[in-house]
Design an enzyme around this catalytic site. Structure first.
Site, PDB file in Angstrom:
ATOM      1  N   TYR A  54      28.004  59.532  65.138  1.00 13.02           N
ATOM      2  CA  TYR A  54      27.630  60.297  63.933  1.00 13.02           C
ATOM      3  C   TYR A  54      26.120  60.326  63.722  1.00 13.02           C
ATOM      4  CZ  TYR A  54      32.381  61.320  62.958  1.00 13.02           C
ATOM      5  OH  TYR A  54      33.640  61.820  63.085  1.00 13.02           O
ATOM      6  N   ARG A  57      24.976  63.231  65.725  1.00 23.19           N
ATOM      7  CA  ARG A  57      25.320  64.534  65.131  1.00 23.19           C
ATOM      8  C   ARG A  57      24.532  64.757  63.842  1.00 23.19           C
ATOM      9  NH1 ARG A  57      31.396  64.971  64.725  1.00 23.19           N
ATOM     10  NH2 ARG A  57      30.919  67.051  63.945  1.00 23.19           N
ATOM     11  N   GLN A  87      35.241  73.524  56.923  1.00 25.22           N
ATOM     12  CA  GLN A  87      35.669  72.356  57.683  1.00 25.22           C
ATOM     13  C   GLN A  87      34.452  71.660  58.288  1.00 25.22           C
ATOM     14  OE1 GLN A  87      39.461  73.441  60.112  1.00 25.22           O
ATOM     15  NE2 GLN A  87      38.417  75.350  59.707  1.00 25.22           N
ATOM     16  N   ASN A  88      33.308  72.295  58.142  1.00 25.54           N
ATOM     17  CA  ASN A  88      32.090  71.765  58.761  1.00 25.54           C
ATOM     18  C   ASN A  88      31.499  70.638  57.933  1.00 25.54           C
ATOM     19  OD1 ASN A  88      32.489  73.784  60.629  1.00 25.54           O
ATOM     20  ND2 ASN A  88      31.030  75.201  59.661  1.00 25.54           N
ATOM     21  N   ASP A  90      28.234  69.907  58.333  1.00 25.23           N
ATOM     22  CA  ASP A  90      26.791  70.176  58.163  1.00 25.23           C
ATOM     23  C   ASP A  90      26.561  70.807  56.784  1.00 25.23           C
ATOM     24  OD1 ASP A  90      27.625  72.863  60.273  1.00 25.23           O
ATOM     25  OD2 ASP A  90      26.942  73.166  58.212  1.00 25.23           O
ATOM     26  N   HIS A 105      36.376  68.333  55.132  1.00 27.15           N
ATOM     27  CA  HIS A 105      36.359  67.188  56.041  1.00 27.15           C
ATOM     28  C   HIS A 105      35.133  66.318  55.874  1.00 27.15           C
ATOM     29  CE1 HIS A 105      39.232  69.737  58.685  1.00 27.15           C
ATOM     30  NE2 HIS A 105      39.864  69.097  57.723  1.00 27.15           N
ATOM     31  N   GLY A 171      34.888  81.678  62.154  1.00 29.62           N
ATOM     32  CA  GLY A 171      34.447  80.602  63.043  1.00 29.62           C
ATOM     33  C   GLY A 171      35.357  79.402  63.092  1.00 29.62           C
ATOM     34  N   THR A 172      36.664  79.627  62.967  1.00 23.06           N
ATOM     35  CA  THR A 172      37.575  78.490  63.109  1.00 23.06           C
ATOM     36  C   THR A 172      38.768  78.875  63.972  1.00 23.06           C
ATOM     37  OG1 THR A 172      39.038  76.932  61.977  1.00 23.06           O
ATOM     38  CG2 THR A 172      38.658  79.039  60.864  1.00 23.06           C
ATOM     39  N   SER A 173      39.153  77.927  64.828  1.00 22.12           N
ATOM     40  CA  SER A 173      40.288  78.200  65.728  1.00 22.12           C
ATOM     41  C   SER A 173      41.612  77.968  65.008  1.00 22.12           C
ATOM     42  CB  SER A 173      40.200  77.264  66.945  1.00 22.12           C
ATOM     43  OG  SER A 173      40.257  75.914  66.488  1.00 22.12           O
TER      44      SER A 173
HETATM   45  C1  BV8 Z   1      46.000  64.364  58.431  1.00 21.93           C
HETATM   46  C2  BV8 Z   1      35.511  65.806  60.703  1.00 21.93           C
HETATM   47  C3  BV8 Z   1      47.729  63.005  57.521  1.00 21.93           C
HETATM   48  C4  BV8 Z   1      35.282  64.930  61.887  1.00 21.93           C
HETATM   49  C5  BV8 Z   1      37.558  66.885  61.349  1.00 21.93           C
HETATM   50  C6  BV8 Z   1      49.859  67.645  66.138  1.00 21.93           C
HETATM   51  C7  BV8 Z   1      50.048  68.941  65.695  1.00 21.93           C
HETATM   52  C8  BV8 Z   1      49.476  69.384  64.502  1.00 21.93           C
HETATM   53  C9  BV8 Z   1      48.705  68.515  63.729  1.00 21.93           C
HETATM   54  C10 BV8 Z   1      48.522  67.239  64.190  1.00 21.93           C
HETATM   55  C11 BV8 Z   1      49.081  66.797  65.382  1.00 21.93           C
HETATM   56  N1  BV8 Z   1      48.713  65.514  65.551  1.00 21.93           N
HETATM   57  C12 BV8 Z   1      47.943  65.135  64.513  1.00 21.93           C
HETATM   58  C13 BV8 Z   1      47.846  66.168  63.669  1.00 21.93           C
HETATM   59  C14 BV8 Z   1      47.108  66.200  62.386  1.00 21.93           C
HETATM   60  C15 BV8 Z   1      45.635  66.385  62.674  1.00 21.93           C
HETATM   61  C16 BV8 Z   1      45.377  67.660  63.434  1.00 21.93           C
HETATM   62  O1  BV8 Z   1      45.444  68.741  62.877  1.00 21.93           O
HETATM   63  N2  BV8 Z   1      45.078  67.486  64.736  1.00 21.93           N
HETATM   64  C17 BV8 Z   1      44.793  68.633  65.574  1.00 21.93           C
HETATM   65  C18 BV8 Z   1      43.725  68.237  66.602  1.00 21.93           C
HETATM   66  C19 BV8 Z   1      46.076  69.070  66.262  1.00 21.93           C
HETATM   67  N3  BV8 Z   1      45.026  66.468  61.367  1.00 21.93           N
HETATM   68  C20 BV8 Z   1      44.580  65.345  60.785  1.00 21.93           C
HETATM   69  O2  BV8 Z   1      44.587  64.250  61.305  1.00 21.93           O
HETATM   70  C21 BV8 Z   1      44.107  65.517  59.347  1.00 21.93           C
HETATM   71  N4  BV8 Z   1      44.689  64.484  58.547  1.00 21.93           N
HETATM   72  O3  BV8 Z   1      46.785  65.128  58.916  1.00 21.93           O
HETATM   73  O4  BV8 Z   1      46.330  63.260  57.699  1.00 21.93           O
HETATM   74  C22 BV8 Z   1      47.825  62.003  56.467  1.00 21.93           C
HETATM   75  C23 BV8 Z   1      48.297  62.373  55.208  1.00 21.93           C
HETATM   76  C24 BV8 Z   1      48.411  61.416  54.235  1.00 21.93           C
HETATM   77  C25 BV8 Z   1      48.051  60.077  54.494  1.00 21.93           C
HETATM   78  C26 BV8 Z   1      47.559  59.718  55.754  1.00 21.93           C
HETATM   79  C27 BV8 Z   1      47.432  60.674  56.755  1.00 21.93           C
HETATM   80  C28 BV8 Z   1      42.594  65.338  59.273  1.00 21.93           C
HETATM   81  C29 BV8 Z   1      41.917  66.381  60.110  1.00 21.93           C
HETATM   82  C30 BV8 Z   1      40.402  66.316  59.863  1.00 21.93           C
HETATM   83  C31 BV8 Z   1      39.733  65.786  61.105  1.00 21.93           C
HETATM   84  N5  BV8 Z   1      38.262  65.879  60.929  1.00 21.93           N
HETATM   85  N6  BV8 Z   1      36.235  66.969  61.144  1.00 21.93           N
HETATM   86  C32 BV8 Z   1      34.043  65.349  62.604  1.00 21.93           C
HETATM   87  O5  BV8 Z   1      33.585  66.505  62.433  1.00 21.93           O
HETATM   88  O6  BV8 Z   1      33.527  64.500  63.354  1.00 21.93           O
HETATM   89  S1  BV8 Z   1      38.301  68.170  62.142  1.00 21.93           S
HETATM   90  C33 BV8 Z   1      37.090  69.005  62.983  1.00 21.93           C
HETATM   91  O7  BV8 Z   1      37.721  69.678  64.042  1.00 21.93           O
HETATM   92  C34 BV8 Z   1      36.452  70.097  62.169  1.00 21.93           C
HETATM   93  O8  BV8 Z   1      36.244  69.702  60.851  1.00 21.93           O
HETATM   94  C35 BV8 Z   1      37.411  71.221  62.292  1.00 21.93           C
HETATM   95  O9  BV8 Z   1      38.418  71.135  61.332  1.00 21.93           O
HETATM   96  C36 BV8 Z   1      38.027  70.925  63.634  1.00 21.93           C
HETATM   97  C37 BV8 Z   1      37.393  71.874  64.633  1.00 21.93           C
HETATM   98  O10 BV8 Z   1      37.974  73.077  64.343  1.00 21.93           O
HETATM   99  P1  BV8 Z   1      37.078  74.378  64.163  1.00 21.93           P
HETATM  100  O11 BV8 Z   1      36.091  74.184  63.068  1.00 21.93           O
HETATM  101  O12 BV8 Z   1      38.043  75.491  64.047  1.00 21.93           O
HETATM  102  O13 BV8 Z   1      36.243  74.460  65.500  1.00 21.93           O
HETATM  103  P2  BV8 Z   1      36.810  74.889  66.937  1.00 21.93           P
HETATM  104  O14 BV8 Z   1      35.780  74.500  67.936  1.00 21.93           O
HETATM  105  O15 BV8 Z   1      38.217  74.417  67.098  1.00 21.93           O
HETATM  106  O16 BV8 Z   1      36.853  76.476  66.852  1.00 21.93           O
HETATM  107  C38 BV8 Z   1      35.637  77.171  66.777  1.00 21.93           C
HETATM  108  C39 BV8 Z   1      35.991  78.612  66.521  1.00 21.93           C
HETATM  109  O17 BV8 Z   1      34.770  79.324  66.357  1.00 21.93           O
HETATM  110  C40 BV8 Z   1      36.728  79.239  67.688  1.00 21.93           C
HETATM  111  O18 BV8 Z   1      37.748  80.083  67.194  1.00 21.93           O
HETATM  112  C41 BV8 Z   1      35.639  80.049  68.384  1.00 21.93           C
HETATM  113  O19 BV8 Z   1      36.146  81.211  69.007  1.00 21.93           O
HETATM  114  C42 BV8 Z   1      34.786  80.437  67.194  1.00 21.93           C
HETATM  115  N7  BV8 Z   1      33.388  80.751  67.517  1.00 21.93           N
HETATM  116  C43 BV8 Z   1      32.637  80.295  68.554  1.00 21.93           C
HETATM  117  N8  BV8 Z   1      31.382  80.832  68.455  1.00 21.93           N
HETATM  118  C44 BV8 Z   1      31.370  81.614  67.333  1.00 21.93           C
HETATM  119  C45 BV8 Z   1      32.631  81.551  66.731  1.00 21.93           C
HETATM  120  N9  BV8 Z   1      32.937  82.216  65.601  1.00 21.93           N
HETATM  121  C46 BV8 Z   1      31.960  82.967  65.050  1.00 21.93           C
HETATM  122  N10 BV8 Z   1      30.717  83.079  65.569  1.00 21.93           N
HETATM  123  C47 BV8 Z   1      30.385  82.413  66.694  1.00 21.93           C
HETATM  124  N11 BV8 Z   1      29.142  82.535  67.205  1.00 21.93           N
END
Ligand code: BV8
Length: 231
Positions: A54, A57, A87-88, A90, A105, A171-173
Site C-alpha cells: 500500500y 500504491r 471502487q477506487n 485514489d 472500498h 471503467g469497471t469490469s
Molecule cells: C465481501 C480495495 C463478504 C483493495 C477492493 C466468488 C464469486 C463472486 C464473489 C466472490 C467470490 N469469492 C469471493 C467473492 C467476494 C469478493 C469478490 O467479489 N471477489 C471477486 C474477485 C470475485 N468480494 C469481497 O470480498 C468483498 N467483500 O464480499 O465481504 C462479507 C460480508 C459480511 C461480513 C464479512 C464478509 C470486498 C471486495 C472489495 C475488495 N477491495 N479494492 C485495493 O484496492 O487494494 S476491490 C478492487 O478490485 C477495486 O476496488 C475494484 O472493486 C476491483 C477492481 O475492479 P475494477 O475497478 O472494475 O477494475 P478492473 O481492472 O477489474 O476493470 C477495469 C475496467 O476498466 C475494465 O472493464 C477495463 O476494460 C476498463 N478500462 C481500462 N482502461 C480504461 C477503462 N475504462 C475506461 N477508460 C479507460 N482508459
C-alpha cells in the site's frame, strides 16, 4: 429541480492518469495477486508486505493527476445533482472537483486503528510503517476494504442508486461484489450509460447506451449528451 445522476466508477477511469487497473495487469498490482495481498489473512501473515504494497500504491496515487474523464464528471455538477460511487481508493475524483464522492472500498490516503475501526486518520505523506500507532496504542492499517471484508458503504450507495434519474458506469469490469450488484438497484426506466473500451458483459445488451471507448473521450461525450437531453 435538478435531475440526479449516480455514477459507478472503477480502476479504468484512473488508467489514463497512470494508475494500473486490476484486470489489465493480469490481476497483479505491483506484481502481487491482489486477492492474496489485499486480505485480512495477508495482513496477519505478512504485515510488512501489505504495508509495503500500500505504501507503493499510495506513493503512486499521490503523484498522479485527474484526466478528462474525472473532470467531465465534476463538470456535470453544474447541471445535475451528482453522486460518484467509486471502487477506487485514489482521490482523483475529488482532485477533479467532484464534491459528492462515496468510496465503497476505502481511501488510500486514510489509515485506521486495528483496535477501534472508528479511529480513522488522514495519513501525512505516503508511508505507513510498522509501529505507527493509533491514539489507543494499536498498529494502524490502511483504511481499505480488503477481499473478504464487509463493505459498510454499500448501504448508502444502494440508497443513492435507488433514487437516481440517470445512471453511469465507467471503467469497471463489474466483477467485484457487492459493488457490481449496485446495478440491481437501478430501476429499469432509468437511462443507463456505460463507458469502457471493453464493455463488461453485465452491461452488454442490458439496455445501456454503449460508449466503447476510454473514459477520457467517452465521458466528455456523455456529459454533452446528458446536458443536451436531460438538463
Ligand atoms: C465481501 C480495495 C463478504 C483493495 C477492493 C466468488 C464469486 C463472486 C464473489 C466472490 C467470490 N469469492 C469471493 C467473492 C467476494 C469478493 C469478490 O467479489 N471477489 C471477486 C474477485 C470475485 N468480494 C469481497 O470480498 C468483498 N467483500 O464480499 O465481504 C462479507 C460480508 C459480511 C461480513 C464479512 C464478509 C470486498 C471486495 C472489495 C475488495 N477491495 N479494492 C485495493 O484496492 O487494494 S476491490 C478492487 O478490485 C477495486 O476496488 C475494484 O472493486 C476491483 C477492481 O475492479 P475494477 O475497478 O472494475 O477494475 P478492473 O481492472 O477489474 O476493470 C477495469 C475496467 O476498466 C475494465 O472493464 C477495463 O476494460 C476498463 N478500462 C481500462 N482502461 C480504461 C477503462 N475504462 C475506461 N477508460 C479507460 N482508459
Amino acid at each position: 429541480m435538478k435531475k440526479k445522476i449516480a455514477i459507478l466508477t472503477g480502476a479504468g477511469i484512473s488508467a489514463e492518469s497512470g494508475l494500473k487497473t486490476f484486470r489489465d495487469s493480469g490481476g497483479l498490482w505491483e506484481g502481487h495477486d491482489v486477492t492474496k495481498v489485499a486480505t485480512p489473512e495477508a495482513w496477519r501473515k505478512d504485515r510488512a508486505l501489505v504495508l509495503e504494497f500500500y505504501n507503493q500504491r499510495r506513493k503512486q496515487a499521490l503523484s498522479v493527476v485527474p484526466n478528462p474523464g474525472h473532470f467531465a464528471l465534476a463538470e456535470l455538477e453544474e447541471h445535475f445533482n451528482v453522486v460518484v460511487i467509486t471502487q477506487n481508493i485514489d482521490a482523483l475524483h475529488e482532485k477533479a472537483g467532484s464534491t459528492n464522492v462515496l468510496h465503497l472500498h476505502g481511501e488510500i490516503s486514510k489509515v485506521r486503528s486495528t483496535l477501534d475501526p472508528e479511529l480513522i486518520y488522514e495519513l501525512d505523506g505516503w508511508e505507513l510503517k510498522e509501529g505507527d500507532k493509533c491514539a489507543k496504542g494499536s498498529q494502524l492499517r490502511p483504511h481499505i476494504v480488503w477481499f473478504g471484508e464487509p463493505v459498510p458503504m454499500m448501504e448508502p450507495a444502494m440508497q443513492e442508486a435507488l433514487s437516481a434519474d440517470i445512471f453511469l458506469v465507467a471503467g469497471t469490469s463489474l466483477v467485484v461484489y457487492p459493488a457490481a450488484g449496485l446495478l440491481d438497484f437501478i430501476s429499469s426506466e432509468v437511462p443507463k450509460f456505460v463507458i469502457d473500451p471493453k464493455i463488461p458483459d453485465t452491461a452488454n445488451g442490458n439496455n445501456f447506451y454503449l460508449y466503447e471507448e476510454p473514459a477520457s473521450t467517452g465521458l466528455p461525450k456523455v456529459k454533452e449528451h446528458l446536458i443536451k437531453h436531460y438538463a
